[in-house]
Scaffold this motif. Structure first.
Motif: not given
Lengths: 369, 261
Positions: B95-103, B116-124
């Protein structure tokens, strides 16, 4: 049976007695009842279980229950279920095997099905049962699971007095009139039923019911109601030379077109009253000490159904639809001596995208451009 | 027979809800028997034992959403003989792949007080986009009977029996009347792989594709029909973008519907 006894009149108020007598004789009575927004076949014990005052409206990919303006008990056509569910169950354990100190001990699984009485079997469904009789009972190998259920079944047929837009039994010459294959056959009148006897067992049961002789006017009424069903059938499937036609049009572009629409979801084969495909699988326990051989309904629309060493034989939807349709209407004739289609229209109604077998055959009849 | 060493199994978690790993612990009737057949070498949710491997079987839950995880999955792959993804996150991005269509950055700013503490990729993304996967076990959550079947079959050295047909077949076997045809309810059953036992339609609820696309599913044809029958395109997009929304067959279709709408 040349000396068919004359039909009799059973008052509507006495239909419950028919159900009661069957139950007293140890039958599990299965009949039409409303469930899940449809008229399905399930266990019934009372006239009040029947879909009184309801009918079905059907179109490709669409089925809706609707109120009738009268209180007919059998004023509908056919629903999503067929009697196949009871004669050829969706899941059966065939054999069991246990690992003992003397190796594997195999035995046939226990199977003590109830004695079924089917109430409300339509002419197309009688034809479907005849087709499955050929498949399961009359070939080189008899299917004991089907046989145990079929040999004790008591069939009360009901003549159609209306047709759905999806019906084409007249094309397949299977109905709508019930002519054989039943113990008793009813035609629903305003206040009761014309009852015809098909077998000595049917005659014996009828003797236990309070019937009266039937008046000329009632017979005429029954005939008129049955004719109404014939008149309402508009859909046609031209069966002239169909075997050769289909088997010589295997590369017709229509297969590709229907393959684009078909979901390969198996719905048509599951609702078809004659489709009989199954798969058999060994299911073992975790310790590997006990194993059961299970048979489940399966479908030629599944990619894995034609899996052999090296991969599936029918690799795309086009080829699987073609397999289904050519088997149903053409190679079935070679295999079992009759068509596999009885014209009930279920595959049309219950296809989620409304693919119509009669339309496909008509398109295949036209020469490719 | 006992000479054969027990296969060493590791259970690993990436971005996920833990529900699929829990399916293994929920397999109460079979758990002790299974535990006797395998050597659980790494399974943080069940034991504090940490065995660095190599593993005969790695069960991987969750999707790849951080740069660290993208490296960690490579490391696990190198230490594992069979790598099996369990569940919709690992198999399709979840479900977290919904980010793949969002900012993605906008999400981080909206949710976290100190972005600034969060280090994640733009996609799941699914595990298979990062390393080769030997077997994918579908579902949100997975069906524990299928998980048991996979483990037992691997121990026995045979191919797991996990059917790839549509949910429709299961509805028909259990006697559920088609809710799309009889009630006009949009349902992904015809294009979704079996595995759940066709639960939702038996409660008059359309299938929302927990087990992902069935083999050779014809999602385009189904969506055209649902559109023609009156389901608006945005509603279909939402139906397709659930737990397996990023699976290629569902993704492609929802993107196409979006451009149509």
């Amino acid at each position: 049976m040349n000396s068919t006894p004359p039909s009799l009149f059973l008052a509507r108020s006495n239909l419950q007695l028919l159900i009661d007598r069957l139950a007293e004789q140890g039958f599990e009575v299965i009949g039409p009842t409303i469930s899940q927004a449809a008229i399905v076949y399930d266990r019934i014990s009372s006239v009040s279980d029947l879909p009184q005052g309801w009918t079905d409206r059907q179109a490709p990919g669409e089925y809706r229950l609707e109120r009738r303006d009268d209180d007919q008990l059998f004023g509908y056509v056919v629903g999503p279920h067929s009697w196949k569910r009871y004669l050829f169950p969706p899941l059966t354990t065939l054999t069991t095997a246990d690992l003992t100190t003397n190796g594997w001990q195999m035995r046939a699984a226990d199977d003590n099905p109830p004695k079924y009485a089917f109430l409300g079997v339509r002419a197309c469904e009688l034809a479907a049962i005849r087709v499955q009789d050929k498949v399961f009972l009359e070939g080189a190998y008899v299917d004991p699971v089907y046989q145990r259920r079929r040999q004790n079944a008591f069939i009360v047929a009901v003549n159609c007095t209306q047709a759905a837009s999806t019906c084409f039994c007249t094309s397949m010459e299977t109905g709508p009139r019930c002519r054989s294959g039943f113990d008793l056959a009813l035609t629903e009148l305003f206040d009761g039923f014309e009852v015809e006897v098909g077998t000595p067992a049917g005659a014996e049961l009828l003797r236990q019911l309070p019937t009266t002789s039937i008046a000329e006017q009632q017979l005429a009424d029954a005939e008129q109601r049955r004719q109404q069903a014939v008149d309402q059938i508009t859909r046609k499937l031209d069966t002239e030379g169909i075997r050769d036609l289909l088997l010589t049009r295997l590369n017709h572009p229509r297969w590709e077109e229907v393959g684009q629409r078909c979901l390969s979801c198996t719905n048509c084969t599951m609702v078809c009253p004659t489709c009989f495909c199954s798969s058999v699988e060994e299911v073992s326990d975790l310790e590997g000490q006990h194993s059961e051989r299970e048979r489940r309904w399966d479908s030629c629309f599944n990619l894995d159904f034609s899996y052999v060493s090296g991969g599936p034989v029918r690799r795309d939807i086009r080829s699987r639809y073609r397999q289904w349709l050519t088997h149903k209407l053409a190679s079935w004739i070679d295999q079992f001596g009759s068509s596999g289609c009885v014209g009930c229209g279920r595959c049309i109604t219950w296809c989620p995208v409304g693919i119509d077998i009669t339309e496909e055959v008509a398109a295949l009849r036209k020469e490719a451009p | 027979m006992s000479a054969k060493p027990k296969p060493k199994v590791g259970v690993f978690k990436f971005a996920s809800c833990d529900g699929c790993q829990l399916s293994l612990l929920s397999a109460e009737d079979e758990l002790l028997t299974i535990a006797g057949k395998i050597d659980i070498a790494y399974f943080l949710e069940a034991t504090s034992r940490i065995d660095e491997g190599p593993y005969d079987i790695a069960l991987v839950e969750g999707s790849i959403t951080t740069p660290t995880d993208a490296l960690r999955i490579r490391d696990i792959r190198q230490r594992s003989k069979f790598l099996i993804t369990i569940g919709a996150c690992a198999t399709a991005g979840g479900i977290q792949a919904l980010r793949n269509w969002a900012d993605h950055d906008e999400f981080v700013r909206a949710v976290y007080a100190r972005p600034e503490y969060i280090e994640t990729l733009a996609t799941s993304t699914p595990i298979a986009e990062h390393v080769p996967v030997d077997f994918e076990l579908r579902g949100c959550p997975i069906n524990r009977h299928q998980l048991v079947e996979v483990i037992v079959s691997l121990v026995a050295g045979r191919k797991p029996k996990t059917p790839s047909h549509s949910v429709c077949l299961d509805c028909k076997r259990r006697g559920t009347v088609c809710i799309t045809v009889a009630q006009g309810i949009p349902c992904l059953g015809p294009v979704t792989q079996s595995g759940c036992g066709a639960i939702c339609p038996s409660y008059d609820r359309g299938c929302y594709g927990c087990f992902g696309p069935a083999k050779q599913c014809n999602t385009g044809s189904l969506c055209q029909q649902l559109l023609a029958d009156g389901t608006p395109a945005p509603e279909l997009v939402q139906l397709l973008r659930n737990y397996n929304g990023y699976a290629p067959e569902f993704r492609q279709q929802s993107e196409q519907l979006e451009t149509q709408a």
